[in-house]
Structure formats: structure tokens, C-alpha cells
Design an enzyme around this catalytic site. Structure first.
Site, short mmCIF file in Angstrom:
data_model
loop_
_atom_site.label_atom_id
_atom_site.label_comp_id
_atom_site.label_asym_id
_atom_site.label_seq_id
_atom_site.Cartn_x
_atom_site.Cartn_y
_atom_site.Cartn_z
N GLY A 44 -2.33 1.17 13.88
CA GLY A 44 -2.57 1.35 12.45
C GLY A 44 -4.02 1.61 12.07
CG ASP A 103 2.09 -7.46 4.53
OD1 ASP A 103 2.14 -7.77 3.33
OD2 ASP A 103 3.11 -7.22 5.21
CE LYS A 131 1.76 -4.07 1.71
NZ LYS A 131 3.07 -4.19 2.34
CG PHE A 152 6.55 -0.16 3.55
CD1 PHE A 152 6.18 -1.07 4.54
CD2 PHE A 152 6.81 1.15 3.91
CE1 PHE A 152 6.08 -0.67 5.87
CE2 PHE A 152 6.72 1.56 5.24
CZ PHE A 152 6.36 0.64 6.21
CB VAL A 153 1.35 1.95 1.51
CG1 VAL A 153 1.38 1.52 0.06
CG2 VAL A 153 0.56 0.95 2.35
NE ARG A 165 1.43 4.87 14.13
CZ ARG A 165 1.56 3.58 13.86
NH1 ARG A 165 0.79 3.02 12.97
NH2 ARG A 165 2.46 2.85 14.48
P1 5GP Z 1 0.17 -8.85 8.64
O1 5GP Z 1 1.48 -9.12 7.95
O2 5GP Z 1 0.10 -9.56 9.95
O3 5GP Z 1 -1.00 -9.07 7.73
O4 5GP Z 1 0.18 -7.30 8.95
C1 5GP Z 1 0.77 -6.85 10.12
C2 5GP Z 1 0.89 -5.37 10.22
O5 5GP Z 1 2.00 -5.00 9.44
C3 5GP Z 1 -0.23 -4.49 9.71
O6 5GP Z 1 -1.26 -4.33 10.65
C4 5GP Z 1 0.52 -3.20 9.53
O7 5GP Z 1 0.61 -2.51 10.75
C5 5GP Z 1 1.89 -3.67 9.11
N1 5GP Z 1 2.07 -3.54 7.66
C6 5GP Z 1 1.92 -4.48 6.71
N2 5GP Z 1 2.14 -3.96 5.49
C7 5GP Z 1 2.44 -2.66 5.70
C8 5GP Z 1 2.75 -1.55 4.83
O8 5GP Z 1 2.80 -1.64 3.59
N3 5GP Z 1 2.97 -0.36 5.44
C9 5GP Z 1 2.94 -0.18 6.79
N4 5GP Z 1 3.20 1.02 7.25
N5 5GP Z 1 2.64 -1.19 7.63
C10 5GP Z 1 2.39 -2.40 7.08
MG MG Z 2 -0.46 -2.64 12.56
#
Ligand code: 5GP
Ligand code: MG
Length: 180
Positions: A44, A103, A131, A152-153, A165
Site C-alpha cells: 500500500g 485505519d 481515517k 473504503f478508498v 493501486r
Molecule cells: P489498519 O486497520 O491496521 O490501520 O490498516 C491496515 C491496512 O488496511 C492498511 O495498511 C491498508 O492496506 C488497509 N486499509 C485500511 N483502510 C483501507 C481503505 O479504505 N482502502 C484500502 N484499499 N485499504 C485499506
Molecule cells: Mg496495507
């Protein structure tokens, strides 16, 4: 590809301008360090990292980490797995940890903890997107380019099912793409 996007949330030019600001801040904050270790979370952070670091005229080294916390869908699984057989040697280093989005916070919390366990002297965190929601794991972000609503983006490094991507902007998918 572009046809699957319902709306563009952050345009390419807007991202570029904001990266100029973040890069200047990083340059200023790390100017006195004689070396900076960057650790980027794949996949990402790939696009964000490439565009950001080319704006930072410091001596730095780049390592990447493969972690999994998402398994296909649009909901976080809650668990963070380290997928690399060998993790970068960060002992004694000042680390700038880069990810695409904050997130639930689980990824950044788990990775920063791991880097500290591995002896990093300092860990600063940098994300393209934050977020606006409650975090499952407490984590402090030092550099965040944009705050977005809890939706979700995709694009600019972020995927849905491995795709989108390479979009040069951050956007929201048509709901029909997600449900199909
Ligand atoms: P965390 O929930 O651990 O903060 O985020 C984990 C991973 O979830 C992020 O690095 C990202 O790859 C994925 N992620 C979280 N929110 C989104 C979103 O809105 N879109 C996408 N494509 N991936 C997300
Ligand atoms: Mg990721």
C-alpha cells in the site's frame, strides 16, 4: 479502471502539493540525524513512499516490510502477520515508518512495536491517509497527509482485491464493484 470510481476524493495535484509540505517537515525534523532508515509497508505504501521520498533531500536507506492485515475484502481481519523471512536490521537506527492509511491502527501499532523490540532508537510514523474513526490499537502518527471520512478508498497505492493501486488519485469505488 477509472470507470469503476464513483468519486475522486483527493486529486493528483492536491496530493502533490501536500507531499511538498510533508517532505519539507520531514527534512527539517531529521536534518540533524546523520542517517535515516525508512521502513515502508508493502504494498500500500509503495506509491506514496516513492513520491514522498523523492522530495526529501536527506541521506536515507529504504527497507520494505510485507505484512498482512487485510485478506481480500474491505474489512480488517484484526490480526497483523509479518510475512518476511528476514526483517530489516534497525538496531540503533532512527526509523521513519511509512504506511498508506491509518485505519484501525493495528498495523502501525504492531509494526512500530516490532521495530522498537528490534532495537530502533526512534520510530516516527508517516501515513498518506488517516481515517476519522476510533482506533482498535493506540498509535501516534507523526506525519499524516490527509484526513478522510470512514469509508473504503482505493488508488495511489491502495487496492481493492489487488487492483486500482496505480490510480494517480484517491477515490471511492462504485458500490457495484464491491458487491459484484
Ligand atoms: P489498519 O486497520 O491496521 O490501520 O490498516 C491496515 C491496512 O488496511 C492498511 O495498511 C491498508 O492496506 C488497509 N486499509 C485500511 N483502510 C483501507 C481503505 O479504505 N482502502 C484500502 N484499499 N485499504 C485499506
Ligand atoms: Mg496495507
Amino acid at each position: 479502471m477509472h470507470g469503476d470510481i464513483e468519486k475522486i476524493l483527493i486529486a493528483e495535484e492536491v496530493i502533490g502539493k501536500r507531499l511538498d509540505v510533508i517532505a519539507r517537515k520531514i527534512h527539517k525534523d531529521f536534518f540533524d540525524e546523520n542517517s535515516l532508515q525508512v521502513v515502508a509497508i508493502l504494498k500500500g505504501a509503495l506509491v506514496f513512499m516513492a513520491d514522498l521520498l523523492r522530495r526529501v533531500p536527506l541521506e536515507l536507506e529504504i527497507e520494505c516490510l510485507n505484512v498482512a492485515s487485510y485478506h481480500g475484502g474491505i474489512e480488517s481481519s484484526g490480526q497483523v502477520d509479518f510475512l518476511d523471512r528476514k526483517l530489516p536490521d534497525v538496531s540503533g537506527r532512527c526509523v521513519l515508518l511509512i504506511d498508506d492509511i491509518l485505519d484501525t491502527g493495528r498495523t502501525l501499532a504492531a509494526v512500530s512495536e516490532k521495530l522498537r523490540e528490534m532495537g530502533a532508537r526512534e520510530v516516527k510514523t508517516c501515513v498518506l491517509l488517516t481515517k476519522d474513526k476510533e482506533r482498535a490499537a493506540a498509535v501516534e502518527v507523526d506525519y499524516s497527509a490527509f484526513e478522510i471520512a470512514d469509508e473504503f478508498v482505493v488508488g495511489y497505492g491502495l487496492d481493492f482485491d489487488g487492483k486500482y493501486r496505480n490510480l494517480p488519485y484517491v477515490g471511492v469505488l462504485n458500490p457495484s464493484v464491491i458487491s459484484s
